[in-house]
Write a protein that holds these residues in place. Sequence first.
Motif, short mmCIF file in Angstrom:
data_model
loop_
_atom_site.label_atom_id
_atom_site.label_comp_id
_atom_site.label_asym_id
_atom_site.label_seq_id
_atom_site.Cartn_x
_atom_site.Cartn_y
_atom_site.Cartn_z
N GLU A 159 33.19 53.63 24.55
CA GLU A 159 33.46 53.63 26.00
C GLU A 159 33.75 55.02 26.53
O GLU A 159 33.71 55.26 27.75
CB GLU A 159 34.63 52.70 26.32
CG GLU A 159 34.37 51.23 26.08
CD GLU A 159 34.60 50.81 24.65
OE1 GLU A 159 34.55 49.60 24.37
OE2 GLU A 159 34.84 51.69 23.78
N TYR A 160 34.03 55.97 25.63
CA TYR A 160 34.32 57.34 26.05
C TYR A 160 33.06 58.20 26.15
O TYR A 160 33.13 59.41 26.31
CB TYR A 160 35.31 57.99 25.08
CG TYR A 160 36.74 57.53 25.25
CD1 TYR A 160 37.75 58.44 25.56
CD2 TYR A 160 37.10 56.20 25.10
CE1 TYR A 160 39.06 58.02 25.70
CE2 TYR A 160 38.41 55.77 25.24
CZ TYR A 160 39.39 56.70 25.54
OH TYR A 160 40.69 56.27 25.69
N SER A 161 31.90 57.57 26.03
CA SER A 161 30.65 58.33 26.13
C SER A 161 30.48 58.95 27.51
O SER A 161 29.75 59.93 27.68
CB SER A 161 29.45 57.41 25.83
OG SER A 161 29.56 56.87 24.53
N GLY A 162 31.14 58.37 28.52
CA GLY A 162 31.08 58.92 29.87
C GLY A 162 29.78 58.65 30.59
O GLY A 162 29.42 59.36 31.53
N LEU A 163 29.07 57.62 30.16
CA LEU A 163 27.78 57.28 30.78
C LEU A 163 28.00 56.16 31.80
O LEU A 163 27.95 54.97 31.49
CB LEU A 163 26.78 56.85 29.71
CG LEU A 163 26.50 57.90 28.63
CD1 LEU A 163 25.60 57.33 27.54
CD2 LEU A 163 25.86 59.14 29.24
N GLU A 164 28.28 56.55 33.04
CA GLU A 164 28.54 55.60 34.12
C GLU A 164 27.69 55.94 35.33
O GLU A 164 27.41 57.12 35.59
CB GLU A 164 30.02 55.64 34.53
CG GLU A 164 31.00 55.21 33.46
CD GLU A 164 32.43 55.21 33.97
OE1 GLU A 164 33.14 54.21 33.77
OE2 GLU A 164 32.83 56.21 34.59
N HIS A 165 27.29 54.92 36.06
CA HIS A 165 26.60 55.18 37.32
C HIS A 165 26.72 53.94 38.21
O HIS A 165 26.95 52.82 37.72
CB HIS A 165 25.12 55.54 37.10
CG HIS A 165 24.31 54.41 36.54
ND1 HIS A 165 24.31 54.10 35.19
CD2 HIS A 165 23.48 53.51 37.12
CE1 HIS A 165 23.52 53.07 34.97
NE2 HIS A 165 23.00 52.68 36.14
N GLU A 166 26.57 54.16 39.50
CA GLU A 166 26.61 53.07 40.47
C GLU A 166 25.19 52.56 40.68
O GLU A 166 24.33 53.28 41.20
CB GLU A 166 27.23 53.54 41.78
CG GLU A 166 27.50 52.40 42.75
CD GLU A 166 28.26 52.86 43.99
OE1 GLU A 166 29.16 52.14 44.45
OE2 GLU A 166 27.95 53.96 44.48
N VAL A 167 24.94 51.34 40.28
CA VAL A 167 23.59 50.76 40.40
C VAL A 167 23.25 50.54 41.87
O VAL A 167 22.19 50.98 42.36
CB VAL A 167 23.51 49.43 39.63
CG1 VAL A 167 22.10 48.84 39.72
CG2 VAL A 167 23.90 49.63 38.17
N THR A 168 24.11 49.82 42.56
CA THR A 168 24.04 49.64 44.01
C THR A 168 25.49 49.71 44.50
O THR A 168 26.42 49.60 43.70
CB THR A 168 23.43 48.27 44.38
OG1 THR A 168 24.28 47.23 43.87
CG2 THR A 168 22.03 48.12 43.81
#
Length: 373
Positions: A159-168
């Motif tokens: 979970e600490y990979s830091g790969l996040e984004h807002e899909v919509t």
Amino acid sequence: MASIVSRIASRSRSHAARAALSAFNLQSTRNVTYMPKPGEGATRTVTLLPGDGAGPLCTNAVEQVFKAMHAPVVFETYELKGTMPTVPTEVIDSLRRNKVGIKGGVRTAVAGGVSSLTVQLRKEFDLFAHLAYCSNFPGLKTRHDNVNIVVIRENTEGEYSGLEHEVTPGVVESLKVITKFCSERIAKYAFEYAYLNNRKTVTAVHKANIMKLADGQFLESCREVAKQYPQINYNEVIIDNCCMQLVSKPEQFDVMVTPNLYGTLISNTAAGIAGGTTVMPGGNVGYEHAIFEQGASAGNVGNDIINAQKKANPTALLLSSAMMLRHLQFPSFADRLEHAIYGVIAEGFVRPPAMGGESTTQEYVDAIIAKLD
């Protein structure tokens, strides 16, 4: 009459402290079979990062004790603050040059702001293993006795990979990355640690009943590595059950190996049952570099009121510095420091608020220095 009672109580506490120290075998000395290589006594340079909050008080404690012991270590000090957008280049260069560092707590913004500087350091130097050591101290009353747990946590992915984004708008996707490579090397490190430190059992913590592929990958790696160490017992426990078992019967655990997020949950929980995070040492290690710090992250920058009163508890970082001394091949200095810390805690006369006393950080450090043999 009051003075007589006071003297009797004092003698009683001293006797209890001596008994506790004897039981903990603190009087043993390293025998002569430790033979250093030629040149191992040369002074080593270590990068020192005071950090935020209680950090400068705790790192200053380390500096004072090292000076009192005449430890063959010199510190190269740089600022690292949670408000910085990234780890400064000079800090990276110093750690790359020295290969060993010790740091105080660094604040991390919640739900916004810059990414964790501590995580940045771990990724920059591939410090894939985080080790937190949780045990009882003679003379320090805690919720449980016979606690002696080492939590070894994978430090670079999950979970600490830091790969996040807002899909919509209103929908955020956060990726949990688990690789065979990282799972195998943390499992190997955990079993190697157990083997080298005469530990009997390694327990893998997981949630493979739900995350069948990700945590399944982690478990499969642990099982494969376990086959190489038949002399070490191997167990598995689901994270939910692990938390319950940890707060009810912590003495059943020995070495615990975990993916990234579970490791921080387990290490902070373990700290809570055996004296708190301010007495729990730890460190991060990779193949070429190591950074030592407080073993559990909760409260690692301290309490603002306690910090203002200069009553922060430096025990965790002092014990982490003892771990660092062993890493640097200075075992007798580590022994002396640990014995002094355990001795002061066992006597119980000088303790900061986090350990139930009212002493300042400086009073506590002075007592440790006076206890050095």
